[in-house]
Write a protein that holds these residues in place. Structure first.
Motif, PDB file in Angstrom:
ATOM      1  N   GLN A  25      84.577  21.672  88.102  1.00 19.81           N
ATOM      2  CA  GLN A  25      84.849  21.106  87.083  1.00 19.81           C
ATOM      3  C   GLN A  25      84.207  22.203  86.612  1.00 19.81           C
ATOM      4  O   GLN A  25      83.800  22.928  85.249  1.00 19.81           O
ATOM      5  N   GLU A  26      82.265  22.509  86.773  1.00 18.90           N
ATOM      6  CA  GLU A  26      81.276  22.676  86.041  1.00 18.90           C
ATOM      7  C   GLU A  26      81.659  24.571  86.146  1.00 18.90           C
ATOM      8  O   GLU A  26      80.970  24.477  84.860  1.00 18.90           O
ATOM      9  N   THR A  27      82.145  24.556  87.744  1.00 20.52           N
ATOM     10  CA  THR A  27      82.625  26.313  86.689  1.00 20.52           C
ATOM     11  C   THR A  27      83.540  26.588  85.965  1.00 20.52           C
ATOM     12  O   THR A  27      83.326  27.444  84.930  1.00 20.52           O
ATOM     13  N   GLN A  28      84.457  25.505  86.113  1.00 20.93           N
ATOM     14  CA  GLN A  28      85.097  26.101  84.774  1.00 20.93           C
ATOM     15  C   GLN A  28      84.464  26.253  83.546  1.00 20.93           C
ATOM     16  O   GLN A  28      84.373  26.839  82.162  1.00 20.93           O
ATOM     17  N   SER A  29      83.684  25.059  83.524  1.00 26.19           N
ATOM     18  CA  SER A  29      82.827  24.599  82.376  1.00 26.19           C
ATOM     19  C   SER A  29      81.436  25.604  82.042  1.00 26.19           C
ATOM     20  O   SER A  29      81.568  26.258  80.647  1.00 26.19           O
ATOM     21  N   ALA A  30      81.505  26.383  82.912  1.00 27.56           N
ATOM     22  CA  ALA A  30      79.698  27.942  82.833  1.00 27.56           C
ATOM     23  C   ALA A  30      80.798  28.779  82.386  1.00 27.56           C
ATOM     24  O   ALA A  30      80.682  29.670  81.767  1.00 27.56           O
ATOM     25  N   LEU A  31      82.230  28.818  82.732  1.00 26.52           N
ATOM     26  CA  LEU A  31      83.236  29.993  83.031  1.00 26.52           C
ATOM     27  C   LEU A  31      83.240  30.191  80.866  1.00 26.52           C
ATOM     28  O   LEU A  31      83.000  31.203  79.658  1.00 26.52           O
ATOM     29  N   ASN A  32      83.824  28.751  80.085  1.00 24.15           N
ATOM     30  CA  ASN A  32      83.781  28.862  79.082  1.00 24.15           C
ATOM     31  C   ASN A  32      82.582  29.181  78.059  1.00 24.15           C
ATOM     32  O   ASN A  32      83.122  29.643  77.345  1.00 24.15           O
ATOM     33  N   HIS A  33      81.482  28.952  78.816  1.00 18.90           N
ATOM     34  CA  HIS A  33      80.457  29.442  78.272  1.00 18.90           C
ATOM     35  C   HIS A  33      80.245  30.512  78.139  1.00 18.90           C
ATOM     36  O   HIS A  33      79.428  30.744  76.760  1.00 18.90           O
ATOM     37  N   CYS A  50      77.186  39.281  80.146  1.00 16.81           N
ATOM     38  CA  CYS A  50      78.410  38.487  80.090  1.00 16.81           C
ATOM     39  C   CYS A  50      80.031  38.860  80.815  1.00 16.81           C
ATOM     40  O   CYS A  50      80.422  37.988  81.707  1.00 16.81           O
ATOM     41  N   ILE A  51      80.095  40.446  80.817  1.00 12.27           N
ATOM     42  CA  ILE A  51      81.347  40.619  81.483  1.00 12.27           C
ATOM     43  C   ILE A  51      81.236  40.541  83.660  1.00 12.27           C
ATOM     44  O   ILE A  51      82.117  39.728  83.947  1.00 12.27           O
ATOM     45  N   TYR A  52      80.174  41.187  83.440  1.00  7.41           N
ATOM     46  CA  TYR A  52      79.943  40.526  84.875  1.00  7.41           C
ATOM     47  C   TYR A  52      79.685  38.933  85.402  1.00  7.41           C
ATOM     48  O   TYR A  52      80.117  38.657  86.808  1.00  7.41           O
ATOM     49  N   GLU A  53      79.133  38.484  84.309  1.00  9.25           N
ATOM     50  CA  GLU A  53      79.106  36.601  84.617  1.00  9.25           C
ATOM     51  C   GLU A  53      80.568  35.936  84.880  1.00  9.25           C
ATOM     52  O   GLU A  53      80.808  35.189  85.386  1.00  9.25           O
ATOM     53  N   ILE A  54      81.041  36.710  83.914  1.00 10.82           N
ATOM     54  CA  ILE A  54      82.869  36.028  84.104  1.00 10.82           C
ATOM     55  C   ILE A  54      83.058  36.318  85.360  1.00 10.82           C
ATOM     56  O   ILE A  54      84.273  35.647  86.482  1.00 10.82           O
ATOM     57  N   SER A  56      82.372  37.341  88.104  1.00 14.34           N
ATOM     58  CA  SER A  56      81.111  36.227  89.380  1.00 14.34           C
ATOM     59  C   SER A  56      81.712  34.509  89.018  1.00 14.34           C
ATOM     60  O   SER A  56      82.404  34.652  90.050  1.00 14.34           O
ATOM     61  N   LEU A  57      82.535  34.063  87.985  1.00 17.13           N
ATOM     62  CA  LEU A  57      82.754  32.480  87.378  1.00 17.13           C
ATOM     63  C   LEU A  57      83.902  32.632  88.362  1.00 17.13           C
ATOM     64  O   LEU A  57      84.212  31.372  89.153  1.00 17.13           O
ATOM     65  N   GLN A  58      84.983  34.202  87.632  1.00 17.39           N
ATOM     66  CA  GLN A  58      86.269  34.246  88.287  1.00 17.39           C
ATOM     67  C   GLN A  58      86.533  34.199  89.583  1.00 17.39           C
ATOM     68  O   GLN A  58      87.133  33.008  90.369  1.00 17.39           O
ATOM     69  N   ALA A  59      85.247  34.858  90.506  1.00 22.07           N
ATOM     70  CA  ALA A  59      85.248  34.408  91.634  1.00 22.07           C
ATOM     71  C   ALA A  59      85.252  33.457  92.369  1.00 22.07           C
ATOM     72  O   ALA A  59      85.920  33.145  93.069  1.00 22.07           O
ATOM     73  N   ARG A  60      83.866  32.907  92.224  1.00 20.25           N
ATOM     74  CA  ARG A  60      84.036  31.293  92.224  1.00 20.25           C
ATOM     75  C   ARG A  60      85.317  30.382  92.274  1.00 20.25           C
ATOM     76  O   ARG A  60      85.271  30.034  92.938  1.00 20.25           O
TER      77      ARG A  60
END
Length: 89
Positions: A25-33, A50-54, A56-60
């Motif tokens: 849930q926390e990762t989904q929130s960070a991905l939305n951000h 931003c693309i790298y962060e997205i 990374s969060l998708q992989a997590r």
């Protein structure tokens, strides 16, 4: 006659499973951000970050979903399957 709530009759989740779900849930929130930040980024370097962060969060998220499924399968197998037999028969 007393009614039994289906919510109360369920087993409590394992602490590890609950922790993984909270992390998801926390990762989904960070991905939305991160998607919101990408929408408002105007500098090319910031857009790339931003693309790298997205990614990374998708992989997590993929990792967490895979681990949650593994734990749920192990829990279902331990509770519902007869000894010595797999779940998929």
């Amino acid at each position: 006659m007393k009614r039994i709530s289906p919510i109360r009759s369920r087993r409590m989740e394992a602490p590890a499973l609950a922790e993984l779900k909270t992390s998801l849930q926390e990762t989904q929130s960070a991905l939305n951000h991160a998607y919101t930040a990408f929408d408002y980024a105007s500098d090319p370097e910031l857009t790339e970050a931003c693309i790298y962060e997205i990614q990374s969060l998708q992989a997590r998220m993929n990792y967490l979903v895979r681990k949650i499924k593994e734990l749920e399968l192990c829990a279902a197998t331990a509770v519902g399957a007869p000894a010595g037999r797999g779940r998929w028969i």
